[in-house]
Design a protein around this motif. Structure first.
Motif, PDB file in Angstrom:
ATOM      1  N   ILE A  50       0.966  -1.155   0.029  1.00  0.00           N
ATOM      2  CA  ILE A  50      -0.029   0.062  -0.044  1.00  0.00           C
ATOM      3  C   ILE A  50       0.970   1.302   0.074  1.00  0.00           C
ATOM      4  O   ILE A  50       0.711   1.990  -0.740  1.00  0.00           O
ATOM      5  N   LEU A  51       1.900   1.062   0.717  1.00  0.00           N
ATOM      6  CA  LEU A  51       2.796   2.365   0.913  1.00  0.00           C
ATOM      7  C   LEU A  51       3.362   2.553  -0.455  1.00  0.00           C
ATOM      8  O   LEU A  51       3.754   3.752  -0.900  1.00  0.00           O
ATOM      9  N   SER A  52       3.864   1.533  -1.027  1.00  0.00           N
ATOM     10  CA  SER A  52       4.623   1.686  -2.498  1.00  0.00           C
ATOM     11  C   SER A  52       3.643   2.148  -3.487  1.00  0.00           C
ATOM     12  O   SER A  52       4.018   3.255  -4.228  1.00  0.00           O
ATOM     13  N   ARG A  53       2.370   1.628  -3.622  1.00  0.00           N
ATOM     14  CA  ARG A  53       1.481   2.341  -4.448  1.00  0.00           C
ATOM     15  C   ARG A  53       1.141   3.842  -4.124  1.00  0.00           C
ATOM     16  O   ARG A  53       0.784   4.648  -5.444  1.00  0.00           O
ATOM     17  N   GLN A  54       1.160   4.064  -2.921  1.00  0.00           N
ATOM     18  CA  GLN A  54       1.071   5.581  -2.763  1.00  0.00           C
ATOM     19  C   GLN A  54       2.281   6.427  -2.721  1.00  0.00           C
ATOM     20  O   GLN A  54       2.260   7.580  -2.795  1.00  0.00           O
ATOM     21  N   ARG A  55       3.177   5.823  -3.242  1.00  0.00           N
ATOM     22  CA  ARG A  55       4.422   6.421  -3.549  1.00  0.00           C
ATOM     23  C   ARG A  55       5.093   7.310  -2.406  1.00  0.00           C
ATOM     24  O   ARG A  55       5.399   8.202  -2.630  1.00  0.00           O
ATOM     25  N   SER A  56       4.843   6.604  -1.276  1.00  0.00           N
ATOM     26  CA  SER A  56       5.180   7.226   0.086  1.00  0.00           C
ATOM     27  C   SER A  56       6.669   7.589   0.398  1.00  0.00           C
ATOM     28  O   SER A  56       6.994   8.470   1.152  1.00  0.00           O
ATOM     29  N   GLY A  57       7.303   6.685  -0.134  1.00  0.00           N
ATOM     30  CA  GLY A  57       8.935   6.774  -0.058  1.00  0.00           C
ATOM     31  C   GLY A  57       9.130   6.073   1.204  1.00  0.00           C
ATOM     32  O   GLY A  57      10.465   5.983   1.633  1.00  0.00           O
ATOM     33  N   MET A  58       8.294   5.693   1.912  1.00  0.00           N
ATOM     34  CA  MET A  58       8.552   4.842   3.288  1.00  0.00           C
ATOM     35  C   MET A  58       9.074   3.468   2.875  1.00  0.00           C
ATOM     36  O   MET A  58       8.446   2.693   2.240  1.00  0.00           O
ATOM     37  N   ARG A  59      10.198   3.031   3.399  1.00  0.00           N
ATOM     38  CA  ARG A  59      10.497   1.575   3.389  1.00  0.00           C
ATOM     39  C   ARG A  59       9.870   0.642   4.677  1.00  0.00           C
ATOM     40  O   ARG A  59       9.575   1.331   5.436  1.00  0.00           O
ATOM     41  N   VAL A  60       9.708  -0.586   4.444  1.00  0.00           N
ATOM     42  CA  VAL A  60       9.370  -1.656   5.508  1.00  0.00           C
ATOM     43  C   VAL A  60      10.497  -2.413   5.599  1.00  0.00           C
ATOM     44  O   VAL A  60      11.214  -2.935   4.658  1.00  0.00           O
ATOM     45  N   LEU A  61      10.738  -2.875   6.818  1.00  0.00           N
ATOM     46  CA  LEU A  61      12.007  -3.545   7.159  1.00  0.00           C
ATOM     47  C   LEU A  61      11.757  -4.606   8.521  1.00  0.00           C
ATOM     48  O   LEU A  61      11.045  -4.088   9.489  1.00  0.00           O
ATOM     49  N   HIS A  62      12.049  -5.764   8.205  1.00  0.00           N
ATOM     50  CA  HIS A  62      11.853  -6.657   9.500  1.00  0.00           C
ATOM     51  C   HIS A  62      12.833  -6.111  10.640  1.00  0.00           C
ATOM     52  O   HIS A  62      14.160  -5.656  10.303  1.00  0.00           O
ATOM     53  N   LEU A  63      12.763  -6.385  11.897  1.00  0.00           N
ATOM     54  CA  LEU A  63      13.432  -6.204  13.095  1.00  0.00           C
ATOM     55  C   LEU A  63      14.869  -6.699  12.824  1.00  0.00           C
ATOM     56  O   LEU A  63      15.801  -5.942  12.978  1.00  0.00           O
ATOM     57  N   ALA A  64      15.030  -7.954  12.260  1.00  0.00           N
ATOM     58  CA  ALA A  64      16.422  -8.770  12.027  1.00  0.00           C
ATOM     59  C   ALA A  64      17.043  -7.906  11.260  1.00  0.00           C
ATOM     60  O   ALA A  64      18.481  -7.752  11.602  1.00  0.00           O
ATOM     61  N   GLU A  65      16.680  -7.278  10.285  1.00  0.00           N
ATOM     62  CA  GLU A  65      17.507  -6.502   9.276  1.00  0.00           C
ATOM     63  C   GLU A  65      17.967  -4.857   9.789  1.00  0.00           C
ATOM     64  O   GLU A  65      19.105  -4.713   9.594  1.00  0.00           O
TER      65      GLU A  65
END
Length: 247
Positions: free
Chosen positions: A221-236
């Motif tokens: 959803i964030l990508s389709r909104q072109r938010s520029g926000m990344r998602v990352l797992h805690l481990a990374e």
């Protein structure tokens, strides 16, 4: 202590960097991590949709593959919950006494990553470096199933360079819910849009969680909104360091 990585099929197929991050993090903390190549799906999808009998071979295989290890660590609360809670239910429903015994033995040795770090290794500062603004979404399985509590927050607050911002409505579901997202797509997307809106409102660069499945949903959803926000797992995030770079 013989430590094994239960990477889960979802991560293995779509997010291998998360499994690599777990290994890199635990090795930095002085542990050798084994990766049993025979591991397959834990059966979560089958259990969640009521196919208990079809889940039995997968449950048996999981217990056989991981039984030689003292500790099993996984970057997926939903899969950890399946092994801990659902295997006994599968065994009871199908009358499989062997699986019932194996489930009792397997549960206490399986940990979600933040549980293992905080409860077993008794560490919150893992030597991580991540100079970004982050907000954290507590996924339903981690919050209501495993009750990980503030463990992820404690780990994130100890990361050098990281600024942690509160997520409004943090404890609300992201709308994924596995097969729920397929069977109830419109409702799922609407719930996810609310989560994405709250995440954007924090001004954070990164949305963090413990389940990549939920991050896939909100991240899409964030990508389709072109938010520029990344998602990352805690481990990374925890695997990042000044010496080894960041995720």
């Amino acid at each position: 202590m013989r430590v094994a990585l239960f990477v889960t099929c979802f991560n293995d197929a779509l997010y291998p960097r998360t499994g690599q991050a777990v290994v890199r993090l635990l090795e930095r903390l002085g542990h050798t991590v084994a990766f049993p190549a025979a591991q397959t799906c834990c059966g979560q999808m089958h259990v969640n949709t009521g196919y208990y009998r079809e889940a039995v071979p997968l449950a048996r295989r999981w217990t056989e593959v991981f039984s030689p290890y003292d500790v099993v660590v996984s970057p997926s609360p939903s899969c950890v919950g399946t092994v801990r809670e659902s295997y006994a239910r599968i065994a009871a429903r199908t009358g499989d006494t062997g699986l019932a015994r194996a489930a009792v033995e397997a549960g206490p040795h399986l940990y979600e990553l933040s549980e293992f770090l905080v409860d077993v290794l008794e560490v919150t500062d893992v030597g991580a470096y991540f100079p970004h603004r982050v907000t954290y979404h507590p996924t339903c399985h981690s919050l209501r199933g495993l009750h990980v509590g503030d463990r992820p927050y404690r780990l994130l607050r100890a990361v050098k360079g990281l600024t942690l911002t509160d997520l409004p409505g943090a404890e609300e579901c992201c709308g994924f819910g596995g097969t729920f997202a397929l069977k109830n797509a419109e409702v799922s997307v609407a719930i996810g849009a609310d989560k994405a809106r709250h995440a954007r409102g924090t001004g954070a660069e990164v949305l963090c969680a413990l389940d990549n499945s939920c991050l896939t949903h909100v991240g899409g959803i964030l990508s389709r909104q072109r938010s520029g926000m990344r998602v990352l797992h805690l481990a990374e995030i925890l695997a990042g360091s000044e010496e080894g770079g960041t995720a």
